[in-house]
Motif scaffolding. Structure first.
Motif: not given
Length: 120
Positions: A67-75, A88-91, A95-99, A107-117
């Motif tokens: 979604v962020y990538s598609v919205l970035s095209i007009p920007l 920013f999206i590429g970074i 990075v987030m999958p590695i973290i 054994g910790e729960l994941p956290s992905y910032p700026l993620s829609f549910n």
């Protein structure tokens, strides 16, 4: 006599970590970062402890990246802001999958910032 069948879920932090790490397929092959975790989640969520939570987080994050990538095209036409957003999206997508791979292996729960549910 009634028979109760209980399905015991196994603990498999390595599969959780591999599921997070499989998102990086998009960075190296151009595709697969959504498909592979989706297949792992859909087939193993009932068998592995915590995979349902991790899988939903991964799918939500990957769909949010799309979604962020598609919205970035007009920007791009607006003073090049889309290019900065793509960087920013590429970074974030790298990075987030590695973290979260490290978190999953511990054994910790994941956290992905700026993620829609999309899937809850």
């Amino acid at each position: 006599m009634e028979t109760n069948y209980y399905t015991l879920k196994r603990t498999d932090n390595q599969l959780l970590a591999l599921t997070h790490l499989s998102q990086l397929l998009t960075c190296f092959t151009g595709f697969g970062g959504l498909i592979v975790p989706l297949i792992i989640w859909a087939t193993q969520k009932d068998n592995v402890e915590g995979l349902d939570i991790h899988g939903k987080s991964i799918i939500n994050f990957q769909l949010s990246i799309v979604v962020y990538s598609v919205l970035s095209i007009p920007l791009i036409l607006l003073f090049g802001l889309g290019i900065l957003t793509f960087i920013f999206i590429g970074i974030l997508a790298f990075v987030m999958p590695i973290i979260n791979t490290i978190k999953a292996s511990n054994g910790e729960l994941p956290s992905y910032p700026l993620s829609f549910n999309f899937i809850s």
